[in-house]
Design a protein around this motif. Structure first.
Motif, PDB file in Angstrom:
ATOM      1  N   TYR A   1       0.834  -1.199   0.000  1.00 12.38           N
ATOM      2  CA  TYR A   1       0.000   0.000   0.000  1.00 12.38           C
ATOM      3  C   TYR A   1       0.870   1.251   0.000  1.00 12.38           C
ATOM      4  O   TYR A   1       1.979   1.252   0.521  1.00 12.38           O
ATOM      5  CB  TYR A   1      -0.899   0.021   1.241  1.00 12.38           C
ATOM      6  CG  TYR A   1      -1.788  -1.191   1.371  1.00 12.38           C
ATOM      7  CD1 TYR A   1      -3.107  -1.166   0.922  1.00 12.38           C
ATOM      8  CD2 TYR A   1      -1.303  -2.371   1.951  1.00 12.38           C
ATOM      9  CE1 TYR A   1      -3.926  -2.279   1.047  1.00 12.38           C
ATOM     10  CE2 TYR A   1      -2.117  -3.489   2.077  1.00 12.38           C
ATOM     11  CZ  TYR A   1      -3.422  -3.442   1.625  1.00 12.38           C
ATOM     12  OH  TYR A   1      -4.225  -4.547   1.742  1.00 12.38           O
TER      13      TYR A   1
ATOM     14  N   PHE B   1       0.629   5.556   0.822  1.00 12.32           N
ATOM     15  CA  PHE B   1      -0.175   6.515   1.581  1.00 12.32           C
ATOM     16  C   PHE B   1      -0.602   7.690   0.712  1.00 12.32           C
ATOM     17  O   PHE B   1       0.198   8.277  -0.019  1.00 12.32           O
ATOM     18  CB  PHE B   1       0.629   7.022   2.769  1.00 12.32           C
ATOM     19  CG  PHE B   1      -0.175   7.791   3.774  1.00 12.32           C
ATOM     20  CD1 PHE B   1      -1.107   7.142   4.575  1.00 12.32           C
ATOM     21  CD2 PHE B   1      -0.016   9.159   3.933  1.00 12.32           C
ATOM     22  CE1 PHE B   1      -1.849   7.842   5.521  1.00 12.32           C
ATOM     23  CE2 PHE B   1      -0.747   9.866   4.867  1.00 12.32           C
ATOM     24  CZ  PHE B   1      -1.666   9.204   5.660  1.00 12.32           C
ATOM     25  N   ASP B   2      -1.870   8.029   0.793  1.00 15.66           N
ATOM     26  CA  ASP B   2      -2.435   9.197   0.136  1.00 15.66           C
ATOM     27  C   ASP B   2      -2.462  10.312   1.175  1.00 15.66           C
ATOM     28  O   ASP B   2      -3.236  10.266   2.120  1.00 15.66           O
ATOM     29  CB  ASP B   2      -3.848   8.885  -0.362  1.00 15.66           C
ATOM     30  CG  ASP B   2      -4.470  10.043  -1.129  1.00 15.66           C
ATOM     31  OD1 ASP B   2      -4.299  11.199  -0.704  1.00 15.66           O
ATOM     32  OD2 ASP B   2      -5.144   9.784  -2.138  1.00 15.66           O
TER      33      ASP B   2
ATOM     34  N   ALA C   1      -5.999  12.173   1.321  1.00  9.52           N
ATOM     35  CA  ALA C   1      -7.079  11.380   1.922  1.00  9.52           C
ATOM     36  C   ALA C   1      -6.703  10.832   3.290  1.00  9.52           C
ATOM     37  O   ALA C   1      -7.558  10.370   4.034  1.00  9.52           O
ATOM     38  CB  ALA C   1      -7.454  10.236   0.986  1.00  9.52           C
ATOM     39  N   LYS C   2      -5.384  10.867   3.606  1.00 14.62           N
ATOM     40  CA  LYS C   2      -4.859  10.374   4.882  1.00 14.62           C
ATOM     41  C   LYS C   2      -5.188   8.898   5.098  1.00 14.62           C
ATOM     42  O   LYS C   2      -5.601   8.489   6.176  1.00 14.62           O
ATOM     43  CB  LYS C   2      -5.378  11.217   6.056  1.00 14.62           C
ATOM     44  CG  LYS C   2      -4.932  12.670   6.006  1.00 14.62           C
ATOM     45  CD  LYS C   2      -5.390  13.445   7.226  1.00 14.62           C
ATOM     46  CE  LYS C   2      -4.935  14.894   7.142  1.00 14.62           C
ATOM     47  NZ  LYS C   2      -5.378  15.676   8.329  1.00 14.62           N
ATOM     48  N   LYS C   3      -4.994   8.132   4.045  1.00 20.38           N
ATOM     49  CA  LYS C   3      -5.190   6.691   4.161  1.00 20.38           C
ATOM     50  C   LYS C   3      -4.347   5.975   3.110  1.00 20.38           C
ATOM     51  O   LYS C   3      -3.918   6.581   2.116  1.00 20.38           O
ATOM     52  CB  LYS C   3      -6.658   6.322   3.995  1.00 20.38           C
ATOM     53  CG  LYS C   3      -7.238   6.622   2.615  1.00 20.38           C
ATOM     54  CD  LYS C   3      -8.705   6.215   2.547  1.00 20.38           C
ATOM     55  CE  LYS C   3      -9.295   6.480   1.169  1.00 20.38           C
ATOM     56  NZ  LYS C   3     -10.727   6.088   1.103  1.00 20.38           N
ATOM     57  N   TYR C   4      -4.096   4.680   3.349  1.00 19.87           N
ATOM     58  CA  TYR C   4      -3.295   3.885   2.422  1.00 19.87           C
ATOM     59  C   TYR C   4      -4.163   3.338   1.291  1.00 19.87           C
ATOM     60  O   TYR C   4      -5.311   2.980   1.507  1.00 19.87           O
ATOM     61  CB  TYR C   4      -2.628   2.726   3.161  1.00 19.87           C
ATOM     62  CG  TYR C   4      -1.456   3.160   4.010  1.00 19.87           C
ATOM     63  CD1 TYR C   4      -0.163   3.201   3.499  1.00 19.87           C
ATOM     64  CD2 TYR C   4      -1.641   3.509   5.353  1.00 19.87           C
ATOM     65  CE1 TYR C   4       0.904   3.582   4.282  1.00 19.87           C
ATOM     66  CE2 TYR C   4      -0.573   3.905   6.141  1.00 19.87           C
ATOM     67  CZ  TYR C   4       0.702   3.939   5.598  1.00 19.87           C
ATOM     68  OH  TYR C   4       1.763   4.323   6.380  1.00 19.87           O
ATOM     69  N   LYS C   5      -3.565   3.274   0.108  1.00 22.22           N
ATOM     70  CA  LYS C   5      -4.241   2.717  -1.057  1.00 22.22           C
ATOM     71  C   LYS C   5      -3.393   1.603  -1.657  1.00 22.22           C
ATOM     72  O   LYS C   5      -2.165   1.734  -1.741  1.00 22.22           O
ATOM     73  CB  LYS C   5      -4.491   3.813  -2.102  1.00 22.22           C
ATOM     74  CG  LYS C   5      -5.434   4.901  -1.620  1.00 22.22           C
ATOM     75  CD  LYS C   5      -5.689   5.938  -2.707  1.00 22.22           C
ATOM     76  CE  LYS C   5      -6.680   6.996  -2.242  1.00 22.22           C
ATOM     77  NZ  LYS C   5      -6.940   8.018  -3.289  1.00 22.22           N
TER      78      LYS C   5
ATOM     79  N   PRO D   1      -1.078  -1.976   6.570  1.00 20.18           N
ATOM     80  CA  PRO D   1      -0.595  -0.602   6.419  1.00 20.18           C
ATOM     81  C   PRO D   1       0.072  -0.087   7.685  1.00 20.18           C
ATOM     82  O   PRO D   1      -0.438  -0.256   8.779  1.00 20.18           O
ATOM     83  CB  PRO D   1      -1.873   0.180   6.090  1.00 20.18           C
ATOM     84  CG  PRO D   1      -2.740  -0.824   5.427  1.00 20.18           C
ATOM     85  CD  PRO D   1      -2.462  -2.129   6.144  1.00 20.18           C
TER      86      PRO D   1
ATOM     87  N   PHE E   1      -0.039  13.377  10.647  1.00 19.63           N
ATOM     88  CA  PHE E   1       0.043  11.967  10.308  1.00 19.63           C
ATOM     89  C   PHE E   1       0.615  11.144  11.456  1.00 19.63           C
ATOM     90  O   PHE E   1       1.361  11.637  12.291  1.00 19.63           O
ATOM     91  CB  PHE E   1       0.911  11.773   9.055  1.00 19.63           C
ATOM     92  CG  PHE E   1       0.533  12.676   7.923  1.00 19.63           C
ATOM     93  CD1 PHE E   1      -0.676  12.535   7.266  1.00 19.63           C
ATOM     94  CD2 PHE E   1       1.390  13.683   7.515  1.00 19.63           C
ATOM     95  CE1 PHE E   1      -1.033  13.363   6.228  1.00 19.63           C
ATOM     96  CE2 PHE E   1       1.044  14.528   6.479  1.00 19.63           C
ATOM     97  CZ  PHE E   1      -0.179  14.376   5.832  1.00 19.63           C
ATOM     98  N   GLU E   2       0.251   9.878  11.454  1.00 20.70           N
ATOM     99  CA  GLU E   2       0.743   8.948  12.466  1.00 20.70           C
ATOM    100  C   GLU E   2       2.266   8.824  12.358  1.00 20.70           C
ATOM    101  O   GLU E   2       2.836   8.798  11.273  1.00 20.70           O
ATOM    102  CB  GLU E   2       0.106   7.576  12.229  1.00 20.70           C
ATOM    103  CG  GLU E   2       0.596   6.483  13.169  1.00 20.70           C
ATOM    104  CD  GLU E   2       0.068   5.116  12.764  1.00 20.70           C
ATOM    105  OE1 GLU E   2       0.201   4.178  13.555  1.00 20.70           O
ATOM    106  OE2 GLU E   2      -0.478   5.001  11.640  1.00 20.70           O
TER     107      GLU E   2
END
Length: 283
Positions: free
Chosen positions: A70, A72-73, A76-80, A123, A146-147
């Motif tokens: 994956y 990271f976007d 969008a703050k999420k993995y794709k 992720p 972000f984390e």
């Protein structure tokens, strides 16, 4: 596999950038890369836009044995999930898959950095991003949006020979003359002359100048006589786990040496639950 390039397109961007696309296409389609069925390529080719140009190029190749990878976007703050092969060049400024920063032009007019995040298995695995040179890298790492996860930092690190030992070896029977700037008294030039032989100049040192009278020393057998002074890239390897070394150890190179880092990590490494993962080793 990650390949990070500094000053992509060469020193003369206008003359050399036209060759970049051909290089990228041949690399992606080469037999050596046929087992890497997914790829992401990020190229900063817009050298005419000095306010944005960083001269960086990053390649990421995913081996067919890795089933779930994956990216990271940042918007969008999420993995794709990563599928297929994609090249980004004209759209670098708008792609949400990387964070890009440009260094102040008064300091480094053609230098910048970017960061990307990757995850394997579940992720949350390591981040990577070229370059360093300023606190901008730190800014990306501690970004509170972000984390916090592990980072690998790639950049234009300069490796040089043990200069003092080189000079002492090349000029064993020479005397040194120091030339200073009249206004600041700063040393601006060093001249080494033979003690006899009409005080012949053997070596002149200035900023960005190393003018030795016998250039064959550097050409003979690829300069292997000087390898003993090449000490900066000392490998501190954990046997069979981590390998950090330079490519072409038997060839004397300039200060930009190709280096590589090879390692194995377990999905979830660096997370509180990392000790629970005992399988699915990623390389």
């Amino acid at each position: 596999m990650a390949l990070h390039c500094q000053e992509f397109g060469g020193k003369n961007y206008e003359a050399s950038m036209s060759h970049v696309d051909k290089f990228v296409k041949e690399l992606l389609s080469s037999d050596a890369m046929k087992e890497y069925n997914r790829a992401r390529v990020y190229l900063d080719e817009n050298y005419k836009s000095q306010e944005h140009f960083t001269a960086l190029g990053s390649f990421y190749f995913l081996h067919e044995s890795l089933k779930n990878i994956y990216q990271f976007d940042f918007k969008a703050k999420k993995y794709k999930k990563v599928t297929g092969k994609e090249i980004y060049s004209d759209t670098l400024e708008s792609t949400p898959m990387l964070e890009k920063e440009k260094f102040p032009q008064e300091y480094f007019p053609e230098v910048g950095e970017w960061a990307l995040r990757w995850a394997g298995g579940s992720p949350g695995l390591p981040d990577s991003g070229p370059p360093p040179r300023s606190a901008l890298t730190l800014k990306l790492i501690i970004d509170q949006r972000f984390e916090k996860v592990a980072y690998f930092v790639f950049g234009d690190f300069n490796f040089r020979l043990d200069s003092r030992s080189v000079v002492e070896t090349l000029c064993t029977k020479a005397t040194m003359q120091t030339i200073r700037a009249a206004d600041t008294n700063e040393v601006v030039k060093l001249i080494f002359r033979e003690s006899d032989n009409d005080r012949k100049v053997m070596l002149q040192l200035e900023k960005k100048l190393f003018d030795y009278f016998n250039q064959e020393v550097f050409r003979d057998n690829n300069g292997t006589a000087l390898l003993e002074f090449d000490k900066e890239l000392a490998s501190e390897n954990d046997e069979k786990i981590v390998t950090y070394d330079n490519i072409g150890p038997n060839v004397c190179m300039g200060d930009h040496k190709p280096v590589f880092l090879s390692f194995r990590i377990t999905p979830g490494a660096g997370k509180p639950s990392a000790h629970m993962h005992k399988c699915c080793v990623v390389q």
